[in-house]
Write a protein that holds these residues in place. Sequence first.
Motif, PDB file in Angstrom:
ATOM      1  N   LEU A   3      44.680  19.724  50.641  1.00 48.16           N
ATOM      2  CA  LEU A   3      44.073  18.980  51.747  1.00 48.16           C
ATOM      3  C   LEU A   3      43.382  17.708  51.259  1.00 48.16           C
ATOM      4  O   LEU A   3      43.410  16.675  51.938  1.00 48.16           O
ATOM      5  CB  LEU A   3      43.070  19.874  52.482  1.00 48.16           C
ATOM      6  N   THR A   4      42.795  17.763  50.076  1.00 48.52           N
ATOM      7  CA  THR A   4      42.148  16.565  49.525  1.00 48.52           C
ATOM      8  C   THR A   4      43.184  15.483  49.253  1.00 48.52           C
ATOM      9  O   THR A   4      42.947  14.283  49.524  1.00 48.52           O
ATOM     10  CB  THR A   4      41.399  16.917  48.225  1.00 48.52           C
ATOM     11  N   ASP A   5      44.335  15.881  48.740  1.00 48.49           N
ATOM     12  CA  ASP A   5      45.405  14.909  48.488  1.00 48.49           C
ATOM     13  C   ASP A   5      45.895  14.297  49.797  1.00 48.49           C
ATOM     14  O   ASP A   5      46.142  13.085  49.876  1.00 48.49           O
ATOM     15  CB  ASP A   5      46.567  15.585  47.766  1.00 48.49           C
ATOM     16  N   LEU A   6      46.038  15.129  50.833  1.00 41.92           N
ATOM     17  CA  LEU A   6      46.482  14.631  52.130  1.00 41.92           C
ATOM     18  C   LEU A   6      45.463  13.664  52.714  1.00 41.92           C
ATOM     19  O   LEU A   6      45.831  12.624  53.283  1.00 41.92           O
ATOM     20  CB  LEU A   6      46.714  15.803  53.082  1.00 41.92           C
ATOM     21  N   ASP A   7      44.185  13.980  52.574  1.00 35.84           N
ATOM     22  CA  ASP A   7      43.127  13.103  53.084  1.00 35.84           C
ATOM     23  C   ASP A   7      43.142  11.766  52.339  1.00 35.84           C
ATOM     24  O   ASP A   7      42.966  10.704  52.942  1.00 35.84           O
ATOM     25  CB  ASP A   7      41.768  13.791  52.929  1.00 35.84           C
ATOM     26  N   THR A   8      43.353  11.824  51.036  1.00 28.11           N
ATOM     27  CA  THR A   8      43.424  10.589  50.246  1.00 28.11           C
ATOM     28  C   THR A   8      44.617   9.740  50.689  1.00 28.11           C
ATOM     29  O   THR A   8      44.510   8.512  50.821  1.00 28.11           O
ATOM     30  CB  THR A   8      43.542  10.922  48.747  1.00 28.11           C
ATOM     31  N   PHE A   9      45.750  10.383  50.933  1.00 27.49           N
ATOM     32  CA  PHE A   9      46.934   9.671  51.431  1.00 27.49           C
ATOM     33  C   PHE A   9      46.623   8.978  52.753  1.00 27.49           C
ATOM     34  O   PHE A   9      47.034   7.830  52.994  1.00 27.49           O
ATOM     35  CB  PHE A   9      48.094  10.650  51.599  1.00 27.49           C
ATOM     36  N   SER A  10      45.888   9.659  53.629  1.00 27.06           N
ATOM     37  CA  SER A  10      45.530   9.074  54.922  1.00 27.06           C
ATOM     38  C   SER A  10      44.688   7.811  54.740  1.00 27.06           C
ATOM     39  O   SER A  10      44.873   6.816  55.441  1.00 27.06           O
ATOM     40  CB  SER A  10      44.767  10.103  55.763  1.00 27.06           C
ATOM     41  N   PHE A  11      43.760   7.841  53.772  1.00 25.19           N
ATOM     42  CA  PHE A  11      42.946   6.663  53.498  1.00 25.19           C
ATOM     43  C   PHE A  11      43.813   5.503  53.010  1.00 25.19           C
ATOM     44  O   PHE A  11      43.601   4.347  53.390  1.00 25.19           O
ATOM     45  CB  PHE A  11      41.869   6.991  52.453  1.00 25.19           C
ATOM     46  N   VAL A  12      44.803   5.805  52.171  1.00 26.08           N
ATOM     47  CA  VAL A  12      45.698   4.758  51.681  1.00 26.08           C
ATOM     48  C   VAL A  12      46.512   4.166  52.828  1.00 26.08           C
ATOM     49  O   VAL A  12      46.661   2.947  52.959  1.00 26.08           O
ATOM     50  CB  VAL A  12      46.640   5.304  50.585  1.00 26.08           C
ATOM     51  N   ALA A  13      47.009   5.046  53.688  1.00 25.56           N
ATOM     52  CA  ALA A  13      47.809   4.579  54.824  1.00 25.56           C
ATOM     53  C   ALA A  13      46.995   3.682  55.751  1.00 25.56           C
ATOM     54  O   ALA A  13      47.507   2.680  56.278  1.00 25.56           O
ATOM     55  CB  ALA A  13      48.354   5.774  55.597  1.00 25.56           C
ATOM     56  N   GLU A  14      45.732   4.000  55.950  1.00 25.52           N
ATOM     57  CA  GLU A  14      44.894   3.228  56.855  1.00 25.52           C
ATOM     58  C   GLU A  14      44.337   1.972  56.186  1.00 25.52           C
ATOM     59  O   GLU A  14      44.158   0.940  56.834  1.00 25.52           O
ATOM     60  CB  GLU A  14      43.748   4.101  57.371  1.00 25.52           C
ATOM     61  N   ALA A  15      44.065   2.041  54.882  1.00 29.44           N
ATOM     62  CA  ALA A  15      43.495   0.890  54.170  1.00 29.44           C
ATOM     63  C   ALA A  15      44.568  -0.125  53.779  1.00 29.44           C
ATOM     64  O   ALA A  15      44.281  -1.319  53.622  1.00 29.44           O
ATOM     65  CB  ALA A  15      42.744   1.360  52.928  1.00 29.44           C
ATOM     66  N   GLY A  16      45.783   0.317  53.591  1.00 33.35           N
ATOM     67  CA  GLY A  16      46.871  -0.585  53.263  1.00 33.35           C
ATOM     68  C   GLY A  16      47.214  -0.679  51.800  1.00 33.35           C
ATOM     69  O   GLY A  16      48.357  -0.987  51.449  1.00 33.35           O
ATOM     70  N   THR A  17      46.255  -0.394  50.931  1.00 28.83           N
ATOM     71  CA  THR A  17      46.516  -0.433  49.491  1.00 28.83           C
ATOM     72  C   THR A  17      45.748   0.682  48.798  1.00 28.83           C
ATOM     73  O   THR A  17      44.745   1.194  49.337  1.00 28.83           O
ATOM     74  CB  THR A  17      46.079  -1.772  48.860  1.00 28.83           C
ATOM     75  N   ILE A  18      46.215   1.030  47.607  1.00 27.02           N
ATOM     76  CA  ILE A  18      45.519   2.045  46.817  1.00 27.02           C
ATOM     77  C   ILE A  18      44.143   1.546  46.406  1.00 27.02           C
ATOM     78  O   ILE A  18      43.161   2.310  46.416  1.00 27.02           O
ATOM     79  CB  ILE A  18      46.375   2.424  45.590  1.00 27.02           C
ATOM     80  N   SER A  19      44.033   0.271  46.079  1.00 25.48           N
ATOM     81  CA  SER A  19      42.743  -0.304  45.667  1.00 25.48           C
ATOM     82  C   SER A  19      41.715  -0.221  46.788  1.00 25.48           C
ATOM     83  O   SER A  19      40.558   0.165  46.574  1.00 25.48           O
ATOM     84  CB  SER A  19      42.917  -1.765  45.236  1.00 25.48           C
ATOM     85  N   ALA A  20      42.144  -0.608  47.996  1.00 22.05           N
ATOM     86  CA  ALA A  20      41.225  -0.576  49.132  1.00 22.05           C
ATOM     87  C   ALA A  20      40.794   0.857  49.447  1.00 22.05           C
ATOM     88  O   ALA A  20      39.627   1.126  49.767  1.00 22.05           O
ATOM     89  CB  ALA A  20      41.873  -1.215  50.347  1.00 22.05           C
ATOM     90  N   ALA A  21      41.747   1.824  49.365  1.00 30.06           N
ATOM     91  CA  ALA A  21      41.411   3.223  49.614  1.00 30.06           C
ATOM     92  C   ALA A  21      40.440   3.739  48.574  1.00 30.06           C
ATOM     93  O   ALA A  21      39.488   4.466  48.891  1.00 30.06           O
ATOM     94  CB  ALA A  21      42.682   4.065  49.628  1.00 30.06           C
ATOM     95  N   ALA A  22      40.668   3.368  47.307  1.00 23.98           N
ATOM     96  CA  ALA A  22      39.769   3.805  46.241  1.00 23.98           C
ATOM     97  C   ALA A  22      38.360   3.280  46.465  1.00 23.98           C
ATOM     98  O   ALA A  22      37.367   3.981  46.230  1.00 23.98           O
ATOM     99  CB  ALA A  22      40.306   3.335  44.891  1.00 23.98           C
ATOM    100  N   GLN A  23      38.266   2.046  46.949  1.00 25.59           N
ATOM    101  CA  GLN A  23      36.954   1.451  47.208  1.00 25.59           C
ATOM    102  C   GLN A  23      36.237   2.192  48.340  1.00 25.59           C
ATOM    103  O   GLN A  23      35.038   2.459  48.262  1.00 25.59           O
ATOM    104  CB  GLN A  23      37.111  -0.030  47.555  1.00 25.59           C
ATOM    105  N   ARG A  24      36.982   2.499  49.402  1.00 21.99           N
ATOM    106  CA  ARG A  24      36.377   3.223  50.523  1.00 21.99           C
ATOM    107  C   ARG A  24      35.929   4.626  50.115  1.00 21.99           C
ATOM    108  O   ARG A  24      34.879   5.109  50.545  1.00 21.99           O
ATOM    109  CB  ARG A  24      37.377   3.335  51.673  1.00 21.99           C
ATOM    110  N   LEU A  25      36.735   5.280  49.286  1.00 16.58           N
ATOM    111  CA  LEU A  25      36.416   6.638  48.864  1.00 16.58           C
ATOM    112  C   LEU A  25      35.390   6.678  47.746  1.00 16.58           C
ATOM    113  O   LEU A  25      34.794   7.729  47.484  1.00 16.58           O
ATOM    114  CB  LEU A  25      37.696   7.355  48.402  1.00 16.58           C
TER     115      LEU A  25
END
Length: 302
Positions: A3-25
């Motif tokens: 579930l944590t991996d799925l949630d992280t994927f959702s952040f990437v999909a919404e943020a647009g990039t891995i960098s942006a998702a990492a920053q939000r998380l």
Amino acid sequence: MNLTDLDTFSFVAEAGTISAAAQRLGIPKSTVSRRIQRLEDALGHELLRRSSRSTSLTEYGEILHQRSAASLNELRAAGDALVKADREPSGTLRLTTVASLGQSHRFVRCLADFGAHYTNVTVELELTSRLVHIAEEGFDIGIRLHTDQLPAQANLMTRRLLQLNRGVYGSPGYIREMGAPEHPKDLEGHRLAAHSIVDVRGVQWNYNGAPTGKRQKLPNVRWLVNDSAALERFALSGAGLAILSTVEGESMVQQGELIRVMPRYDRGGATASLIWPASRHLAPRVRAFIDHAIGSIGSPRT
């Protein structure tokens, strides 16, 4: 699927990039990449198209995001609600105690002040003389009266609240008519009301808190009743003197409705203790009421 991996994927999909998702998380990019790779391995499909400049969803990534986004948002909202509930007292607080304490001005004022301060808590109060099994019957807190030490129970926590002693009270009109006794022997010339359960076998008086001797039979008892509220009304009516709990009696003294006679003497009473189910995760409403009750009506001797 983690579930944590799925949630992280959702952040990437919404943020647009891995960098942006990492920053939000608030986690390293490498951690985000590792979670996405682990999710892809678990599902057997590539979810992201990665390049040096951009990240986009594959066809399988689009399907997964569309099907999982709403559920993940619900899970996040549920988690936020639990965190909020852990900080703010809310819900229904189930209390039980005996009528003599539950109907007292002091206890009612305690409940009123608690409700005014904790507006998201609803109090459900049951007044009963039977022995209530707190945990088994679904109560959050009980206030139990006892003369001996409560037996230790592994599933219950206890906290001494106050000592309930009893004194002799009369109305101002009765005192003007009959005078104020200063010693237990002076009760001979007065009309007296007492509790038919706790006073019928006589009274051991305390003088300034210390026992004076053996139990003495009360003189000239004209009325024996088994209800504390009825004793209060008897005293207020001016019909005679009544032996009342000092918790309630002193409240009426402050309001000018009663006068305490023989103020150095009291009849030893019971201890009131808070009881609640033992738990590593005590509900905030329970902790809030325990603290409030101790601050509002708790005292070493009343």
